[in-house]
Write a protein that holds these residues in place. Structure first.
Motif, PDB file in Angstrom:
ATOM      1  N   SER A   1      29.040  88.330  73.737  1.00 18.36           N
ATOM      2  CA  SER A   1      28.443  87.012  73.488  1.00 18.36           C
ATOM      3  C   SER A   1      26.943  87.084  73.251  1.00 18.36           C
TER       4      SER A   1
ATOM      5  N   LYS B   1      25.977  85.600  69.338  1.00 21.71           N
ATOM      6  CA  LYS B   1      25.453  84.231  69.281  1.00 21.71           C
ATOM      7  C   LYS B   1      24.474  84.002  68.133  1.00 21.71           C
TER       8      LYS B   1
ATOM      9  N   LEU C   1      27.428  81.411  77.462  1.00 21.13           N
ATOM     10  CA  LEU C   1      27.044  80.544  76.344  1.00 21.13           C
ATOM     11  C   LEU C   1      27.149  79.075  76.744  1.00 21.13           C
TER      12      LEU C   1
ATOM     13  N   GLU D   1      27.062  76.470  71.752  1.00 20.73           N
ATOM     14  CA  GLU D   1      27.018  77.818  71.176  1.00 20.73           C
ATOM     15  C   GLU D   1      28.430  78.356  70.964  1.00 20.73           C
ATOM     16  N   ARG D   2      29.273  78.153  71.978  1.00 19.08           N
ATOM     17  CA  ARG D   2      30.647  78.651  71.913  1.00 19.08           C
ATOM     18  C   ARG D   2      31.397  78.007  70.742  1.00 19.08           C
TER      19      ARG D   2
END
Lengths: 238, 238
Positions: free
Chosen positions: A121, A125, A158, A162-163
Motif C-alpha cells: 500500500s 498509493k 490507507l 485512497e483505498r
C-alpha cells in the motif's frame, strides 16, 4: 497475510494446510503444517558453505528442489480443502531464478492453483507506484504461469478515499491515466499510454483487492475470486 | 560488471568515480571512491536493532538518506568524467521502497544520468524469461525515472546463436512472438500479444546489449549508447 487468510478460511468451516517454502524465515506468524525447513537447514548451509544470506537462500532452495515430492506428499496427506503456500519474498532470488517456478509447479502437480501477488500500500498509493507494481505483477505472473490475483496488502494504513481510488484505477483505466497525468513524477504521455493499453488488455491484471491482515478485511472478496477461478477453470495459459 | 565497466572506461582514457550504495555488500570486486558504508554500518544496525539481513538493509538505506548530500559532495569533489553507482541488487528492498528512488535522485541532482538494468542470461535465454525480465525492467524504469538501458549480463555463458537470438528479440518483436508461440510454457496468445504490443511501443525497452564482465565484451556498444543519451538529451520523462 498467510496467518489471517488461514484464520478466515477456518472460520468459514474450511480446512486449510499451511506450507512454508521460505528456508530462511525465522519466526513466521503462523504454524506451518508442512515446512521446507524440515528438509533444508538454512543456517547450516550458510555455515558449511561460507555463504552470505542471499547465497544461502539460493543454495537452500536449489537443495529443496530434490524434496519437492516429499513436500507434496506431506501436503496431500493432510487432506484439506485448501493449501496456502507461503513463498520467500525475495523476488530476485525466488521468482527470477529457476528454482522458484520449479518449486511452485512441482508442489502444485495437476491441482488447481492460484498465485496471490501482494502490492504494498505504501508504494501503490501513488499512480506511478501503482503502475510499476502492476507491471512487476505481470512479470511475476509470467514466471509462475498460474492464474494470479493482486492484493493490496496492509490496506489499513490507507484512508478510505485512497483505498477506493486505487481500486478504481484497476476498474477504469482512464482514472489511472488522469492520475498519472497529474502526478508530479511526470511520466511521459507516450510511455504511460503504452503501458495502460497493455494493462487494459490483460484481464488478469484487472485490479487489486484491498486486504488487511490486521483488520481481517477483504478476505470475503478474495474468497469469491478464488471460487470463481477454481470452479470456472479460468486460466491464463492455453 | 561495475569493475569491468570502470576498467573499460579508464582504458579509454576517461576518468571514473565508482560509488557503492549497497550498505550490506561485503567485499565488492572493485575499489569504491565513495562508499555508503562509511556513513552507515550495516553490521552495527543489525546488532543494535536486532534486525535480520533484510530489515537491516532497509534500516541502513533509510539512515543513509540523511547523508545523500555528503555522498554527492564527495562524488563532485572527485571531478571525474563518469560516475558509476553500484546499487543493492535486492529489488524489493531497493527499487520498490521509497529510499531507493530517493537515493538515486538525490545523488544525481540535475546531472545527466542513466540507469543500467541487468538481465540475467540464465533467465533471458527463454522467450518467457526474456519477456518477464523486460517487464520487470519497465517497472524499475518507472520507479527510478531515468533513461534506462538493458544489458544482457554474463552473456559469456551463452552460445553465439543464443546471444544473437536474444538481441534480435529486442529488434524485431515478431521474432519474439514466434519464439513465445513455440515455447513449451504456452503463454496464451492474447496475453503475450498485449505485452508484445506494449514493448513494441516503448522505445526505451528496445533491447538488451550483451555484455560480459569476464570477457570484457559489449562495453563499446554500451558506451555508444551512453554517449547518445547524454548528448542527445534523450529522456523518458517530460
Amino acid at each position: 497475510l498467510t496467518a489471517s487468510l488461514e484464520k478466515w478460511l477456518v472460520g468459514s468451516d474450511l480446512s486449510v494446510t499451511v506450507a512454508n517454502i521460505d528456508p530462511g524465515v525465522e519466526s513466521p506468524p503462523y504454524t506451518s503444517d508442512v515446512d521446507i525447513r524440515e528438509y533444508v537447514d538454512y543456517g547450516e548451509v550458510m555455515n558449511t558453505f561460507g555463504l552470505g544470506p542471499n547465497g544461502a537462500l539460493v543454495a537452500s532452495l536449489d537443495m529443496a528442489i530434490g524434496h519437492i515430492d516429499d513436500l507434496r506428499e506431506e501436503i496431500i496427506e493432510t487432506e484439506r480443502d485448501y493449501v496456502i503456500v507461503d513463498c520467500p519474498g525475495q523476488m530476485e532470488l525466488f521468482a527470477y531464478r529457476n528454482s522458484g517456478p520449479l518449486m511452485v509447479s512441482g508442489l502444485r502437480g495437476d491441482d488447481p492453483a492460484m498465485s496471490l501477488y501482494l502490492l504494498d500500500s505504501n508504494i501503490a498509493k501513488t499512480a506511478t507506484g501503482y503502475l510499476s507494481s502492476m507491471l512487476l505483477g505481470v512479470s511475476i505472473n509470467i514466471r509462475f504461469g498460474l492464474p494470479q490475483q493482486s492484493l493490496l496488502s496492509k490496506s489499513d494504513i490507507l484512508t478510505e478515499e485512497e483505498r477506493d481510488e486505487i481500486v478504481q484505477w484497476g476498474e477504469e483505466i482512464h482514472l489511472l491515466e488522469d492520475a498519472l497525468d497529474q502526478s508530479a513524477e511526470g511520466l511521459s504521455r507516450e510511455y504511460s499510454k503504452a503501458i495502460l493499453e497493455m494493462l487494459g488488455n490483460l484481464d488478469t491484471a484487472a485490479g487489486a483487492i484491498p486486504v488487511s491482515a490486521k483488520d481481517m478485511t477483504g478476505f470475503d472478496i478474495l474468497y469469491g475470486e478464488l471460487q470463481r477461478v477454481f470452479s470456472g477453470g479460468d486460466n491464463l495459459y492455453e
